[in-house]
Enzyme design. Structure first.
Site, mmCIF file in Angstrom:
data_model
loop_
_atom_site.group_PDB
_atom_site.id
_atom_site.type_symbol
_atom_site.label_atom_id
_atom_site.label_comp_id
_atom_site.label_asym_id
_atom_site.label_seq_id
_atom_site.Cartn_x
_atom_site.Cartn_y
_atom_site.Cartn_z
ATOM 1 N N GLU A 1 -6.033 6.769 -0.925
ATOM 2 C CA GLU A 1 -6.062 5.739 0.045
ATOM 3 C C GLU A 1 -6.576 4.480 -0.605
ATOM 4 O O GLU A 1 -6.418 3.568 -0.643
ATOM 5 C CB GLU A 1 -6.772 5.894 1.420
ATOM 6 C CG GLU A 1 -5.893 7.086 2.234
ATOM 7 C CD GLU A 1 -4.435 6.598 2.375
ATOM 8 O OE1 GLU A 1 -4.262 5.373 2.653
ATOM 9 O OE2 GLU A 1 -3.444 7.367 2.311
ATOM 10 N N HIS B 1 1.848 4.299 -3.237
ATOM 11 C CA HIS B 1 1.885 5.650 -2.995
ATOM 12 C C HIS B 1 3.008 6.451 -3.694
ATOM 13 O O HIS B 1 3.074 7.436 -4.285
ATOM 14 C CB HIS B 1 1.607 6.311 -1.539
ATOM 15 C CG HIS B 1 0.479 6.084 -0.732
ATOM 16 N ND1 HIS B 1 -0.762 6.581 -1.464
ATOM 17 C CD2 HIS B 1 0.157 5.580 0.420
ATOM 18 C CE1 HIS B 1 -1.715 6.344 -0.661
ATOM 19 N NE2 HIS B 1 -1.292 5.844 0.562
ATOM 20 N N HIS C 1 0.841 -1.223 0.023
ATOM 21 C CA HIS C 1 -0.139 -0.111 -0.133
ATOM 22 C C HIS C 1 0.806 1.310 0.062
ATOM 23 O O HIS C 1 0.647 2.269 -0.774
ATOM 24 C CB HIS C 1 -0.840 -0.044 1.251
ATOM 25 C CG HIS C 1 -1.754 1.125 1.466
ATOM 26 N ND1 HIS C 1 -2.807 1.400 1.261
ATOM 27 C CD2 HIS C 1 -1.291 2.470 2.082
ATOM 28 C CE1 HIS C 1 -3.381 2.603 1.429
ATOM 29 N NE2 HIS C 1 -2.460 3.303 2.262
ATOM 30 N N GLU C 2 1.788 1.312 0.742
ATOM 31 C CA GLU C 2 2.724 2.606 0.859
ATOM 32 C C GLU C 2 3.614 2.618 -0.181
ATOM 33 O O GLU C 2 3.895 3.555 -0.913
ATOM 34 C CB GLU C 2 3.643 2.442 2.123
ATOM 35 C CG GLU C 2 2.912 2.341 3.578
ATOM 36 C CD GLU C 2 1.998 3.512 3.543
ATOM 37 O OE1 GLU C 2 2.220 4.740 3.081
ATOM 38 O OE2 GLU C 2 0.807 3.487 4.286
#
Length: 303
Positions: free
Chosen positions: A214, A144, A140-141
């Site tokens: 997100e 980004h 997930h990070e």
């Protein structure tokens, strides 16, 4: 540089529109300050200096504020191994790996581009998550970073930061600066009003973008790892554990909610003011992806 994280055109469009609107707002803001303060050199120098500092040093500022430190492979071999595997899978440069000695289970990414990025996790997160759950959070990070929305959020938040600083500076200078004539008082009120309006508009625009990014990161991570259920499990576990952390311990972290995997505080606020979508929204999306993949995909392979 293109990673194997699935492109998200809607995220790109939202980032472009947000930056365009904030750019217009920024130009109007600077013009208003020049007219009110009658010193374009001072306004431009201060604005340019703060923007440059936030763009170039945002990663260091975030790490310092959250007590994070860069860690080498020898100190956290398992953490580095997961990041190495995901970066190889996504075909992207490996970011700097950092750890924050906080009990709050969370993670964040920062940096101006994929070649100058930092991924930081807390010791509370490392202690609570299973390997598959940690992989989902780190994917997930990393998404980004790959989608460059970390840099966009950093630049976008600049206008709100400078507007907030001007409001505080004007307030305290008026409070402790002694007597003022009528013209000075009028300028003070106008500066406060313009700054407050700019802060409010940028606040709402940034949060709208943050909520969508997100969901985009959840989607990209689930498709890259092929294990949306592991990410859903991490989300549920982290959100529940954060709710049990004393509020006083979350105050410092709240300022960085837009960068975090899950918000430190603010889950009960109106959706309009939240930096993150609700847990139900995130789990619903992951459930749909799980159905599409049949959750039979081999872990570690993109869907």
């Amino acid at each position: 540089m293109h990673s194997r994280f699935r492109n998200d055109r809607r995220l790109t469009a939202r980032m472009t529109v947000t930056l365009f609107l904030l750019g217009l707002l920024y130009v109007a803001f600077v013009a208003a300050l020049i007219v009110l303060l009658k010193s374009w050199v001072l306004v431009v120098l201060v604005a340019a200096g703060l923007l440059g500092a936030q763009y170039w040093f945002s990663d260091r500022i975030a790490l310092y504020a959250m007590r994070g430190r860069i860690v080498e492979r020898e100190e956290y071999p398992e953490l580095h191994a997961v990041v190495d595997r995901l970066c190889a899978l996504a075909d992207m440069p490996k970011p700097v790996v950092a750890v924050s000695a906080m009990d709050m289970p969370n993670a964040f990414a920062t940096g101006r581009n994929p070649d100058n990025a930092v991924v930081c996790v807390t010791t509370g997160l490392l202690r609570r998550l299973e390997p598959g759950e940690l992989e989902g959070v780190l994917a997930h990070e990393l998404s980004h970073v790959a989608h460059k929305d970390v840099a966009v959020i950093t630049v976008a938040s600049f206008l709100g930061v400078i507007a907030g600083l001007i409001v505080r500076f004007a307030f305290y200078s008026q409070l402790f600066g002694g007597r003022r004539d009528q013209n000075t008082a009028v300028v003070f009120v106008l500066v406060m009003a313009v700054s407050a309006a700019v802060y409010a508009i940028s606040f709402l625009l940034i949060r709208a973008l943050s909520r969508y990014r997100e969901l985009a990161a959840d989607r990209a991570a689930a498709l890259l790892t092929g294990r949306p259920s592991a990410l859903a499990s991490a989300l549920t576990k982290v959100t529940g554990d954060i709710a049990r952390i004393p509020t006083k311990d979350l105050r410092t972290a709240q300022a960085f909610n837009a960068f975090y995997f899950t918000p430190a505080l603010g889950a009960g606020l109106s959706r309009l003011f939240s930096t993150h979508p609700t847990l139900e929204q995130r789990l619903e999306q992951l459930g749909r992806i799980s159905g599409e993949l049949g959750e039979a995909a081999t872990p570690g392979k993109p869907g």
